[in-house]
Design a protein around this motif. Structure first.
Motif, PDB file in Angstrom:
ATOM      1  N   ARG A 167       0.826  -1.209   0.000  1.00 27.47           N
ATOM      2  CA  ARG A 167       0.000   0.000   0.000  1.00 27.47           C
ATOM      3  C   ARG A 167       0.861   1.261   0.000  1.00 27.47           C
ATOM      4  NH1 ARG A 167      -3.885  -0.648   4.835  1.00 27.47           N
ATOM      5  NH2 ARG A 167      -2.720  -2.523   5.265  1.00 27.47           N
ATOM      6  N   LEU A 168       1.904   1.261   0.804  1.00 29.16           N
ATOM      7  CA  LEU A 168       2.784   2.434   0.850  1.00 29.16           C
ATOM      8  C   LEU A 168       3.483   2.661  -0.486  1.00 29.16           C
ATOM      9  CD1 LEU A 168       4.407   2.109   4.387  1.00 29.16           C
ATOM     10  CD2 LEU A 168       2.834   3.868   3.606  1.00 29.16           C
ATOM     11  N   LEU A 169       3.881   1.589  -1.142  1.00 30.46           N
ATOM     12  CA  LEU A 169       4.535   1.711  -2.437  1.00 30.46           C
ATOM     13  C   LEU A 169       3.585   2.286  -3.478  1.00 30.46           C
ATOM     14  CD1 LEU A 169       7.133   1.192  -4.008  1.00 30.46           C
ATOM     15  CD2 LEU A 169       6.307  -1.094  -4.485  1.00 30.46           C
ATOM     16  N   ARG A 170       2.332   1.833  -3.465  1.00 24.56           N
ATOM     17  CA  ARG A 170       1.342   2.374  -4.401  1.00 24.56           C
ATOM     18  C   ARG A 170       1.103   3.859  -4.153  1.00 24.56           C
ATOM     19  NH1 ARG A 170      -3.516  -1.401  -3.738  1.00 24.56           N
ATOM     20  NH2 ARG A 170      -2.265  -2.311  -2.109  1.00 24.56           N
ATOM     21  N   TRP A 171       0.998   4.258  -2.886  1.00 23.89           N
ATOM     22  CA  TRP A 171       0.819   5.671  -2.556  1.00 23.89           C
ATOM     23  C   TRP A 171       2.036   6.482  -2.998  1.00 23.89           C
ATOM     24  CZ3 TRP A 171      -2.895   8.889  -1.220  1.00 23.89           C
ATOM     25  CH2 TRP A 171      -4.102   8.367  -0.743  1.00 23.89           C
ATOM     26  N   LEU A 172       3.217   5.949  -2.793  1.00 25.51           N
ATOM     27  CA  LEU A 172       4.434   6.644  -3.164  1.00 25.51           C
ATOM     28  C   LEU A 172       4.499   6.869  -4.671  1.00 25.51           C
ATOM     29  CD1 LEU A 172       7.226   7.781  -2.331  1.00 25.51           C
ATOM     30  CD2 LEU A 172       8.124   5.484  -2.656  1.00 25.51           C
ATOM     31  N   VAL A 173       4.229   5.827  -5.445  1.00 23.63           N
ATOM     32  CA  VAL A 173       4.254   5.944  -6.909  1.00 23.63           C
ATOM     33  C   VAL A 173       3.184   6.925  -7.373  1.00 23.63           C
ATOM     34  CG1 VAL A 173       3.833   4.687  -9.059  1.00 23.63           C
ATOM     35  CG2 VAL A 173       5.301   3.700  -7.307  1.00 23.63           C
ATOM     36  N   GLY A 174       1.997   6.853  -6.816  1.00 18.81           N
ATOM     37  CA  GLY A 174       0.928   7.778  -7.181  1.00 18.81           C
ATOM     38  C   GLY A 174       1.283   9.217  -6.863  1.00 18.81           C
ATOM     39  N   THR A 175       1.871   9.431  -5.691  1.00 18.07           N
ATOM     40  CA  THR A 175       2.262  10.784  -5.298  1.00 18.07           C
ATOM     41  C   THR A 175       3.355  11.328  -6.202  1.00 18.07           C
ATOM     42  OG1 THR A 175       1.678  10.284  -2.999  1.00 18.07           O
ATOM     43  CG2 THR A 175       3.122  12.166  -3.370  1.00 18.07           C
ATOM     44  N   ILE A 176       4.315  10.494  -6.556  1.00 20.05           N
ATOM     45  CA  ILE A 176       5.390  10.929  -7.454  1.00 20.05           C
ATOM     46  C   ILE A 176       4.827  11.283  -8.827  1.00 20.05           C
ATOM     47  CG2 ILE A 176       7.428  10.128  -8.716  1.00 20.05           C
ATOM     48  CD1 ILE A 176       8.212   8.595  -6.146  1.00 20.05           C
ATOM     49  N   LEU A 177       3.958  10.441  -9.360  1.00 19.18           N
ATOM     50  CA  LEU A 177       3.362  10.725 -10.665  1.00 19.18           C
ATOM     51  C   LEU A 177       2.535  12.004 -10.637  1.00 19.18           C
ATOM     52  CD1 LEU A 177       2.308   7.148 -11.853  1.00 19.18           C
ATOM     53  CD2 LEU A 177       4.200   8.556 -12.700  1.00 19.18           C
ATOM     54  N   ALA A 178       1.770  12.212  -9.579  1.00 17.59           N
ATOM     55  CA  ALA A 178       0.975  13.431  -9.467  1.00 17.59           C
ATOM     56  C   ALA A 178       1.877  14.657  -9.357  1.00 17.59           C
ATOM     57  CB  ALA A 178       0.057  13.340  -8.255  1.00 17.59           C
ATOM     58  N   SER A 179       2.955  14.565  -8.619  1.00 15.79           N
ATOM     59  CA  SER A 179       3.887  15.687  -8.471  1.00 15.79           C
ATOM     60  C   SER A 179       4.559  16.026  -9.793  1.00 15.79           C
ATOM     61  CB  SER A 179       4.954  15.358  -7.423  1.00 15.79           C
ATOM     62  OG  SER A 179       4.372  15.143  -6.174  1.00 15.79           O
ATOM     63  N   VAL A 180       4.983  15.013 -10.518  1.00 15.83           N
ATOM     64  CA  VAL A 180       5.608  15.246 -11.826  1.00 15.83           C
ATOM     65  C   VAL A 180       4.590  15.863 -12.784  1.00 15.83           C
ATOM     66  CG1 VAL A 180       6.577  14.087 -13.860  1.00 15.83           C
ATOM     67  CG2 VAL A 180       7.384  13.499 -11.573  1.00 15.83           C
ATOM     68  N   GLY A 181       3.377  15.387 -12.768  1.00 15.73           N
ATOM     69  CA  GLY A 181       2.327  15.951 -13.619  1.00 15.73           C
ATOM     70  C   GLY A 181       2.044  17.405 -13.286  1.00 15.73           C
ATOM     71  N   MET A 182       1.941  17.724 -12.003  1.00 18.43           N
ATOM     72  CA  MET A 182       1.695  19.107 -11.602  1.00 18.43           C
ATOM     73  C   MET A 182       2.870  20.002 -11.971  1.00 18.43           C
ATOM     74  SD  MET A 182      -0.286  18.697  -7.929  1.00 18.43           S
ATOM     75  CE  MET A 182       0.441  20.195  -7.366  1.00 18.43           C
ATOM     76  N   ALA A 183       4.085  19.547 -11.742  1.00 14.30           N
ATOM     77  CA  ALA A 183       5.267  20.342 -12.083  1.00 14.30           C
ATOM     78  C   ALA A 183       5.334  20.576 -13.589  1.00 14.30           C
ATOM     79  CB  ALA A 183       6.531  19.653 -11.584  1.00 14.30           C
ATOM     80  N   SER A 184       5.017  19.569 -14.358  1.00 10.39           N
ATOM     81  CA  SER A 184       5.020  19.724 -15.825  1.00 10.39           C
ATOM     82  C   SER A 184       3.944  20.707 -16.257  1.00 10.39           C
ATOM     83  CB  SER A 184       4.779  18.374 -16.501  1.00 10.39           C
ATOM     84  OG  SER A 184       5.806  17.480 -16.179  1.00 10.39           O
ATOM     85  N   GLY A 185       2.782  20.599 -15.690  1.00 10.32           N
ATOM     86  CA  GLY A 185       1.690  21.520 -16.029  1.00 10.32           C
ATOM     87  C   GLY A 185       2.027  22.956 -15.674  1.00 10.32           C
ATOM     88  N   ILE A 186       2.581  23.184 -14.511  1.00  7.35           N
ATOM     89  CA  ILE A 186       2.968  24.536 -14.103  1.00  7.35           C
ATOM     90  C   ILE A 186       4.060  25.077 -15.018  1.00  7.35           C
ATOM     91  CG2 ILE A 186       4.094  25.857 -12.255  1.00  7.35           C
ATOM     92  CD1 ILE A 186       2.572  24.019 -10.260  1.00  7.35           C
ATOM     93  N   THR A 187       5.023  24.226 -15.357  1.00  2.42           N
ATOM     94  CA  THR A 187       6.109  24.655 -16.239  1.00  2.42           C
ATOM     95  C   THR A 187       5.575  25.039 -17.615  1.00  2.42           C
ATOM     96  OG1 THR A 187       7.662  23.218 -15.075  1.00  2.42           O
ATOM     97  CG2 THR A 187       8.310  23.956 -17.263  1.00  2.42           C
ATOM     98  N   LEU A 188       4.705  24.210 -18.163  1.00  2.00           N
ATOM     99  CA  LEU A 188       4.123  24.518 -19.475  1.00  2.00           C
ATOM    100  C   LEU A 188       3.290  25.802 -19.429  1.00  2.00           C
ATOM    101  CD1 LEU A 188       3.066  20.987 -20.737  1.00  2.00           C
ATOM    102  CD2 LEU A 188       4.875  22.446 -21.657  1.00  2.00           C
ATOM    103  N   ALA A 189       2.512  25.968 -18.376  1.00  2.08           N
ATOM    104  CA  ALA A 189       1.676  27.179 -18.255  1.00  2.08           C
ATOM    105  C   ALA A 189       2.545  28.417 -18.146  1.00  2.08           C
ATOM    106  CB  ALA A 189       0.764  27.045 -17.051  1.00  2.08           C
ATOM    107  N   LEU A 190       3.592  28.369 -17.324  1.00  2.00           N
ATOM    108  CA  LEU A 190       4.472  29.514 -17.183  1.00  2.00           C
ATOM    109  C   LEU A 190       5.222  29.794 -18.489  1.00  2.00           C
ATOM    110  CD1 LEU A 190       5.974  29.034 -13.618  1.00  2.00           C
ATOM    111  CD2 LEU A 190       4.386  30.800 -14.366  1.00  2.00           C
ATOM    112  N   ASN A 191       5.623  28.762 -19.182  1.00  2.00           N
ATOM    113  CA  ASN A 191       6.335  28.909 -20.447  1.00  2.00           C
ATOM    114  C   ASN A 191       5.435  29.601 -21.475  1.00  2.00           C
ATOM    115  OD1 ASN A 191       8.362  28.699 -22.332  1.00  2.00           O
ATOM    116  ND2 ASN A 191       7.864  26.588 -22.891  1.00  2.00           N
ATOM    117  N   ARG A 192       4.172  29.210 -21.548  1.00  2.00           N
ATOM    118  CA  ARG A 192       3.235  29.825 -22.496  1.00  2.00           C
ATOM    119  C   ARG A 192       2.920  31.275 -22.123  1.00  2.00           C
ATOM    120  NH1 ARG A 192      -1.012  24.942 -23.812  1.00  2.00           N
ATOM    121  NH2 ARG A 192       0.514  23.638 -24.894  1.00  2.00           N
ATOM    122  N   LEU A 193       2.799  31.531 -20.807  1.00  2.00           N
ATOM    123  CA  LEU A 193       2.511  32.893 -20.366  1.00  2.00           C
ATOM    124  C   LEU A 193       3.677  33.838 -20.650  1.00  2.00           C
ATOM    125  CD1 LEU A 193       0.705  32.453 -16.931  1.00  2.00           C
ATOM    126  CD2 LEU A 193      -0.196  33.560 -18.951  1.00  2.00           C
TER     127      LEU A 193
END
Length: 68
Positions: free
Chosen positions: A39-65
């Motif tokens: 369970r902890l491993l699944r939460w860890l992988v999910g949290t990492i994927l969500a963090s990478v997705g959010m960081a990518s989204g913020i980077t793309l948004a800032l780059n476009r702005l």
């Protein structure tokens, strides 16, 4: 040495054995630990994927702005 008969000393030692874990207890604990690790491993992988997705989204948004 301590005072008391051999029977009293043995009875005291046997009473202490009731608090010790058995092999079955250890196997059950091992199973619970394995489930918790999964369970902890699944939460860890999910949290990492969500963090990478959010960081990518913020980077793309800032780059476009900033480049428009």
């Amino acid at each position: 040495m301590t005072t008391g008969s051999l029977e009293q000393r043995v009875a005291h030692l046997e009473g202490a054995y009731q608090h010790l874990a058995t092999k079955a207890d250890l196997r059950e604990l091992e199973g619970k630990l394995y489930q918790m690790e999964s369970r902890l491993l699944r939460w860890l992988v999910g949290t990492i994927l969500a963090s990478v997705g959010m960081a990518s989204g913020i980077t793309l948004a800032l780059n476009r702005l900033l480049n428009s």
